[in-house]
Motif scaffolding. Structure first.
Motif, PDB file in Angstrom:
ATOM      1  N   TYR A 120      11.885 -17.847  28.178  1.00 48.41           N
ATOM      2  CA  TYR A 120      12.616 -19.106  28.056  1.00 48.41           C
ATOM      3  C   TYR A 120      12.863 -19.488  26.595  1.00 48.41           C
ATOM      4  CZ  TYR A 120      11.247 -20.215  32.929  1.00 48.41           C
ATOM      5  OH  TYR A 120      11.050 -20.210  34.292  1.00 48.41           O
ATOM      6  N   THR A 121      14.060 -20.093  26.333  1.00 42.90           N
ATOM      7  CA  THR A 121      14.311 -20.826  25.085  1.00 42.90           C
ATOM      8  C   THR A 121      14.980 -22.139  25.476  1.00 42.90           C
ATOM      9  OG1 THR A 121      16.400 -19.613  24.832  1.00 42.90           O
ATOM     10  CG2 THR A 121      14.508 -18.816  23.568  1.00 42.90           C
ATOM     11  N   PRO A 122      14.524 -23.277  24.929  1.00 40.41           N
ATOM     12  CA  PRO A 122      15.037 -24.587  25.389  1.00 40.41           C
ATOM     13  C   PRO A 122      16.298 -25.023  24.629  1.00 40.41           C
ATOM     14  CG  PRO A 122      13.259 -24.912  23.819  1.00 40.41           C
ATOM     15  CD  PRO A 122      13.414 -23.423  23.971  1.00 40.41           C
ATOM     16  N   PHE A 123      17.116 -25.884  25.271  1.00 38.93           N
ATOM     17  CA  PHE A 123      18.214 -26.560  24.562  1.00 38.93           C
ATOM     18  C   PHE A 123      18.179 -28.031  24.974  1.00 38.93           C
ATOM     19  CE2 PHE A 123      20.118 -24.773  28.404  1.00 38.93           C
ATOM     20  CZ  PHE A 123      20.823 -25.837  28.956  1.00 38.93           C
TER      21      PHE A 123
ATOM     22  N   ALA B 152       6.417 -26.226  29.383  1.00 36.65           N
ATOM     23  CA  ALA B 152       5.731 -25.904  28.126  1.00 36.65           C
ATOM     24  C   ALA B 152       6.728 -25.777  26.980  1.00 36.65           C
ATOM     25  CB  ALA B 152       4.934 -24.607  28.281  1.00 36.65           C
ATOM     26  N   ILE B 153       7.847 -25.104  27.202  1.00 37.92           N
ATOM     27  CA  ILE B 153       8.805 -24.947  26.099  1.00 37.92           C
ATOM     28  C   ILE B 153       9.585 -26.247  25.882  1.00 37.92           C
ATOM     29  CG2 ILE B 153       9.035 -22.482  26.552  1.00 37.92           C
ATOM     30  CD1 ILE B 153      11.895 -23.141  27.566  1.00 37.92           C
ATOM     31  N   ARG B 154       9.723 -27.084  26.931  1.00 38.91           N
ATOM     32  CA  ARG B 154      10.356 -28.389  26.744  1.00 38.91           C
ATOM     33  C   ARG B 154       9.604 -29.177  25.683  1.00 38.91           C
ATOM     34  NH1 ARG B 154       9.190 -32.805  31.226  1.00 38.91           N
ATOM     35  NH2 ARG B 154       7.190 -32.518  30.169  1.00 38.91           N
ATOM     36  N   ASP B 155       8.286 -29.177  25.778  1.00 39.47           N
ATOM     37  CA  ASP B 155       7.476 -29.970  24.854  1.00 39.47           C
ATOM     38  C   ASP B 155       7.306 -29.296  23.488  1.00 39.47           C
ATOM     39  OD1 ASP B 155       7.252 -31.674  26.946  1.00 39.47           O
ATOM     40  OD2 ASP B 155       5.171 -31.125  27.461  1.00 39.47           O
ATOM     41  N   SER B 156       7.279 -27.931  23.460  1.00 39.64           N
ATOM     42  CA  SER B 156       7.024 -27.237  22.190  1.00 39.64           C
ATOM     43  C   SER B 156       8.290 -26.955  21.405  1.00 39.64           C
ATOM     44  CB  SER B 156       6.301 -25.916  22.455  1.00 39.64           C
ATOM     45  OG  SER B 156       7.145 -25.004  23.137  1.00 39.64           O
ATOM     46  N   GLY B 157       9.407 -26.781  22.104  1.00 39.18           N
ATOM     47  CA  GLY B 157      10.652 -26.437  21.431  1.00 39.18           C
ATOM     48  C   GLY B 157      10.707 -24.997  20.973  1.00 39.18           C
ATOM     49  N   THR B 158       9.759 -24.166  21.417  1.00 37.30           N
ATOM     50  CA  THR B 158       9.707 -22.759  20.988  1.00 37.30           C
ATOM     51  C   THR B 158       9.993 -21.848  22.175  1.00 37.30           C
ATOM     52  OG1 THR B 158       7.341 -22.631  21.444  1.00 37.30           O
ATOM     53  CG2 THR B 158       8.000 -23.285  19.216  1.00 37.30           C
ATOM     54  N   ALA B 159      10.241 -20.568  21.856  1.00 37.42           N
ATOM     55  CA  ALA B 159      10.457 -19.566  22.899  1.00 37.42           C
ATOM     56  C   ALA B 159       9.112 -19.160  23.491  1.00 37.42           C
ATOM     57  CB  ALA B 159      11.172 -18.345  22.328  1.00 37.42           C
ATOM     58  N   GLN B 160       9.041 -19.066  24.821  1.00 36.74           N
ATOM     59  CA  GLN B 160       7.807 -18.661  25.496  1.00 36.74           C
ATOM     60  C   GLN B 160       8.151 -17.864  26.742  1.00 36.74           C
ATOM     61  OE1 GLN B 160       4.741 -21.566  26.150  1.00 36.74           O
ATOM     62  NE2 GLN B 160       5.192 -22.693  24.274  1.00 36.74           N
ATOM     63  N   ILE B 161       7.141 -17.116  27.224  1.00 40.43           N
ATOM     64  CA  ILE B 161       7.320 -16.384  28.478  1.00 40.43           C
ATOM     65  C   ILE B 161       6.385 -16.998  29.517  1.00 40.43           C
ATOM     66  CG2 ILE B 161       7.956 -14.259  27.291  1.00 40.43           C
ATOM     67  CD1 ILE B 161       5.205 -13.155  27.851  1.00 40.43           C
ATOM     68  N   THR B 162       6.716 -16.744  30.768  1.00 43.45           N
ATOM     69  CA  THR B 162       5.895 -17.281  31.856  1.00 43.45           C
ATOM     70  C   THR B 162       4.732 -16.341  32.156  1.00 43.45           C
ATOM     71  OG1 THR B 162       7.101 -16.133  33.602  1.00 43.45           O
ATOM     72  CG2 THR B 162       7.975 -18.248  32.858  1.00 43.45           C
ATOM     73  N   GLY B 163       3.824 -16.835  32.983  1.00 38.55           N
ATOM     74  CA  GLY B 163       2.787 -15.964  33.517  1.00 38.55           C
ATOM     75  C   GLY B 163       3.417 -14.979  34.498  1.00 38.55           C
TER      76      GLY B 163
ATOM     77  N   VAL C 267       7.548 -34.614  20.355  1.00 42.24           N
ATOM     78  CA  VAL C 267       7.366 -34.244  21.753  1.00 42.24           C
ATOM     79  C   VAL C 267       8.081 -35.236  22.657  1.00 42.24           C
ATOM     80  CG1 VAL C 267       5.674 -33.932  23.601  1.00 42.24           C
ATOM     81  CG2 VAL C 267       5.189 -33.067  21.298  1.00 42.24           C
ATOM     82  N   GLN C 268       7.944 -36.522  22.357  1.00 44.25           N
ATOM     83  CA  GLN C 268       8.574 -37.539  23.200  1.00 44.25           C
ATOM     84  C   GLN C 268      10.095 -37.390  23.188  1.00 44.25           C
ATOM     85  OE1 GLN C 268       7.505 -41.558  22.195  1.00 44.25           O
ATOM     86  NE2 GLN C 268       8.873 -42.472  23.728  1.00 44.25           N
ATOM     87  N   ALA C 269      10.640 -37.140  22.003  1.00 43.22           N
ATOM     88  CA  ALA C 269      12.090 -36.968  21.900  1.00 43.22           C
ATOM     89  C   ALA C 269      12.539 -35.717  22.648  1.00 43.22           C
ATOM     90  CB  ALA C 269      12.504 -36.899  20.433  1.00 43.22           C
ATOM     91  N   ARG C 270      11.747 -34.664  22.566  1.00 46.76           N
ATOM     92  CA  ARG C 270      12.115 -33.440  23.279  1.00 46.76           C
ATOM     93  C   ARG C 270      12.093 -33.658  24.786  1.00 46.76           C
ATOM     94  NH1 ARG C 270       9.633 -30.716  18.682  1.00 46.76           N
ATOM     95  NH2 ARG C 270       7.531 -30.888  19.568  1.00 46.76           N
ATOM     96  N   GLN C 271      11.120 -34.434  25.275  1.00 51.96           N
ATOM     97  CA  GLN C 271      11.054 -34.709  26.710  1.00 51.96           C
ATOM     98  C   GLN C 271      12.256 -35.530  27.171  1.00 51.96           C
ATOM     99  OE1 GLN C 271       7.209 -36.568  27.137  1.00 51.96           O
ATOM    100  NE2 GLN C 271       6.106 -34.604  27.198  1.00 51.96           N
ATOM    101  N   GLU C 272      12.702 -36.466  26.326  1.00 50.89           N
ATOM    102  CA  GLU C 272      13.804 -37.351  26.694  1.00 50.89           C
ATOM    103  C   GLU C 272      15.158 -36.638  26.612  1.00 50.89           C
ATOM    104  OE1 GLU C 272      13.366 -40.578  24.019  1.00 50.89           O
ATOM    105  OE2 GLU C 272      11.680 -41.498  25.108  1.00 50.89           O
ATOM    106  N   GLN C 273      15.298 -35.684  25.647  1.00 47.80           N
ATOM    107  CA  GLN C 273      16.586 -35.046  25.429  1.00 47.80           C
ATOM    108  C   GLN C 273      16.689 -33.666  26.089  1.00 47.80           C
ATOM    109  OE1 GLN C 273      16.343 -36.637  20.909  1.00 47.80           O
ATOM    110  NE2 GLN C 273      17.939 -35.118  21.257  1.00 47.80           N
ATOM    111  N   PHE C 274      15.659 -33.267  26.785  1.00 50.66           N
ATOM    112  CA  PHE C 274      15.634 -31.932  27.365  1.00 50.66           C
ATOM    113  C   PHE C 274      16.750 -31.767  28.391  1.00 50.66           C
ATOM    114  CE2 PHE C 274      13.726 -28.870  30.512  1.00 50.66           C
ATOM    115  CZ  PHE C 274      13.816 -27.748  29.693  1.00 50.66           C
ATOM    116  N   ALA C 275      17.530 -30.627  28.239  1.00 49.94           N
ATOM    117  CA  ALA C 275      18.682 -30.406  29.115  1.00 49.94           C
ATOM    118  C   ALA C 275      18.562 -29.119  29.922  1.00 49.94           C
ATOM    119  CB  ALA C 275      19.963 -30.371  28.285  1.00 49.94           C
ATOM    120  N   GLY C 276      17.717 -28.194  29.499  1.00 50.66           N
ATOM    121  CA  GLY C 276      17.571 -26.953  30.245  1.00 50.66           C
ATOM    122  C   GLY C 276      17.118 -25.811  29.350  1.00 50.66           C
ATOM    123  N   VAL C 277      17.192 -24.601  29.881  1.00 47.26           N
ATOM    124  CA  VAL C 277      16.749 -23.426  29.123  1.00 47.26           C
ATOM    125  C   VAL C 277      17.750 -22.296  29.307  1.00 47.26           C
ATOM    126  CG1 VAL C 277      14.298 -24.006  29.361  1.00 47.26           C
ATOM    127  CG2 VAL C 277      15.365 -22.470  31.027  1.00 47.26           C
TER     128      VAL C 277
END
Length: 592
Positions: free
Chosen positions: A201-204, A173-184, A213-223
């Protein structure tokens, strides 16, 4: 003579109506005070509630800032951070001191299956003992790569969070949104109590921050993430011992934190206040059920309204008792007077003694009535002092201060009434109090000094220099008329009083004229009756006895007093007075 005013059990309906109105005011003051106290207590609850919510929101915001600073650290190293770099960064955050609610701060890497061998080799170069677990069938891995404090969280290094739905869903979820979120809700492996927790979580990303969203999915490296046990998070926020409210937290249908336990010594089974608050907490909806505890009830109980009610009721009882005493005294006086009248018809020789006994009875009754009046004033002072000890200066409580002011005013008025009654009863004793001849000019000069007015405001025109007949009561009559002229003048400094004494042989014609606001003709007869006054609400207090005393003093000599006046035209009082000393009492002559 029987009164025409209706009575109930000896107390007039008017008096009962006054007592009931006063009682209604007391109850009204109690209800108003109770309402104000309830509002204050409710405001305290809302303040405590808002303080608890504010602490949660503020602390989570601080944790978010810490996580984004971790992202900035990873970005500054172009994603090439290692175990020592992360340890140094986490040490600069002073996690254990500044973030006591968090179990750990760490980095979770996003690794495609095809890149796992390269990732494993890089970790092996940093030190032995790094293994990814558990095995799952996802196309990617999300192993916990670095974590601090490492000494208490070493067991979770290498844990692949992609194996569990809530953890994995939060990362995606945070990979696609680029925002800070918490899990259930989840249960942390390092939590031996197996209580609800969550990951923050916060993504980098590689190559800067992507905008789609597409760019975030392709460049996603972790949290960069922090783990929390909710119980420890709340304990790190605010101590239960310092709070007057208890709350539970529900994430969708799951309770993740609950203070409404029967084991809580401060639990209030019937809380004074409760509320449900919904918080949008970083992608999750937290519902807080907030209730007051027994500490809140103890600290916010107020006896002020009850004291006002009790004090008011005590005063009402005392006032009603006084009215009953007055009514009984009046009945006894009437019965005694009736008996004396019957005796006088058959035994005229005892008339003077009987009248003296009646006057003495009224005097004593009036004197005795002053004792309970003083008692009421004293009790009001005590209650006022007690309330000041409890609530501080009563100037801050306008309603209570006004009620005590009204009580003191009524006590003073009752004292004036009993004093006037005593004076009224002693009018017949003029012969025993006759001084030598009284100089008229000296009398006027005394009035100027006593009333504190300009000598030019009182003008005397007289055919005689001295008064020789009952000078004591003559002085009383003249001083009363002059004093009233100034007292009820709309502008006392502009008042002008003209006193005229005309010698008509065996009697003197006396007039006192003023330039005041005058008296409407319809009230000319009424103003001389006992307890009658034309005072308006903004005018000086009056007992309604002064002119009755004047009339009685004049009538004891066989004459009468009259007033000539109209509104806004001033007033002139005219009466006759014996010119020579006489021991004859005309009233007694009429009865005999």
């Amino acid at each position: 003579m029987k009164s025409s005013e209706p009575h109930m059990g000896g107390v007039s309906i008017l008096h009962i109506a006054i007592v009931l109105m006063s009682l209604a005011m007391t109850i009204g003051a109690y209800l108003y005070s109770r309402h104000q106290v309830d509002l204050q207590v409710e405001n305290r609850f809302h303040a405590a509630k808002d303080r608890a919510i504010g602490l949660i929101v503020d602390r989570m915001s601080r944790y978010e800032d810490a996580l984004w600073s971790g992202v900035a650290h990873v970005d500054a190293l172009d994603g090439q951070t290692n175990r020592l770099d992360w340890k140094a960064f986490a040490g600069s955050l002073k996690i254990r001191e500044r973030y006591p609610g968090a179990n750990s701060f760490g980095v979770i890497s996003y690794v495609e299956r095809d890149d796992f061998a390269q990732f494993q080799a890089a970790r092996a170069a940093e030190g032995p003992g790094f293994d990814v677990y558990p095995v799952h069938d996802q196309d990617f891995l999300l192993p916990i790569t670095y974590i601090e404090p490492e000494d208490i969280n070493a067991a979770v290094v290498g844990l692949d969070v992609a194996h569990e739905t809530n953890r994995r869903a939060g990362v995606l979820a945070i990979r696609d949104s680029g925002t800070a979120q918490i899990t259930g809700p989840i249960v942390l492996m390092q939590d031996s109590g197996h209580t609800p927790g969550f990951l923050f979580y916060t993504p980098f990303y590689r190559g800067g921050k992507p905008q789609t969203v597409q760019a975030r999915q392709e460049q996603f490296a972790g949290v960069v993430y922090a783990s929390f046990v909710v119980r420890k998070l709340v304990e790190g926020l605010l101590s239960k011992d310092l709070r007057e409210v208890r709350f539970s937290i529900r994430d969708n249908d799951k309770i993740i934190y609950d203070e409404h336990s029967d084991e809580d010594p401060l639990r209030d089974n019937n809380p004074m206040f409760s509320d449900t608050v919904s918080l949008d907490m970083y992608g999750r909806n937290w519902v807080l059920d907030i209730r007051t505890n027994t500490a809140f009830r103890q600290q916010n109980g107020s006896e002020q309204p009850t004291l006002i009610l009790i004090g008011g009721l005590i005063i009402e009882i005392l006032v009603f008792s006084l009215l009953v005493m007055l009514a009984r005294s009046n009945r006894r006086a009437q019965a005694y007077a009736h008996q004396l009248t019957v005796d006088l018809r058959s035994k005229t020789e005892h008339l003077e003694r009987a009248n003296a006994e009646i006057e003495q009875f009224v005097y004593i009754a009036s004197h005795d009535l002053r004792t309970p009046v003083r008692g009421i004033g004293y009790l009001a002072d005590i209650i006022e002092e007690d309330l000041e000890e409890i609530f501080g200066p009563l100037d801050d409580h306008a309603e209570i201060k006004a009620q005590f002011k009204m009580i003191h005013e009524r006590v003073n008025r009752m004292n004036d009434l009993t004093k006037g009654i005593m004076e009224f009863s002693r009018i017949g004793n003029f012969e025993a109090e006759v001084p030598p001849n009284m100089n008229l000019e000296a009398l006027i000069a005394d009035c100027v000094v006593d009333i504190c007015v300009d000598a030019a405001q009182i003008q005397l025109s007289s055919d005689v220099d001295k008064i020789s007949c009952d000078s004591y009561n003559f002085r009383r009559v003249l001083e009363s008329l002059i004093t009233n002229a100034f007292k009820y003048h709309p502008e006392p400094d502009a008042a002008q009083i003209d006193v005229s004494v005309e010698d008509q042989g065996n009697r003197l014609k006396v007039s006192v004229r003023d330039n005041g606001k005058g008296i409407s003709p319809e009230f000319h007869g009424r103003i001389f009756d006992v307890f009658q006054t034309l005072r308006k609400g903004d005018e000086p207090e009056s007992t309604g006895i002064g002119l009755a005393i004047v009339k009685k003093a004049v009538q004891r000599h066989g004459y009468n007093i009259a007033v000539s006046s109209s509104e806004k035209e001033g007033a002139e009082f005219t009466f006759f007075w014996p010119n020579t000393q006489t021991s004859e009492d005309p009233e007694l002559s009429k009865v005999a």
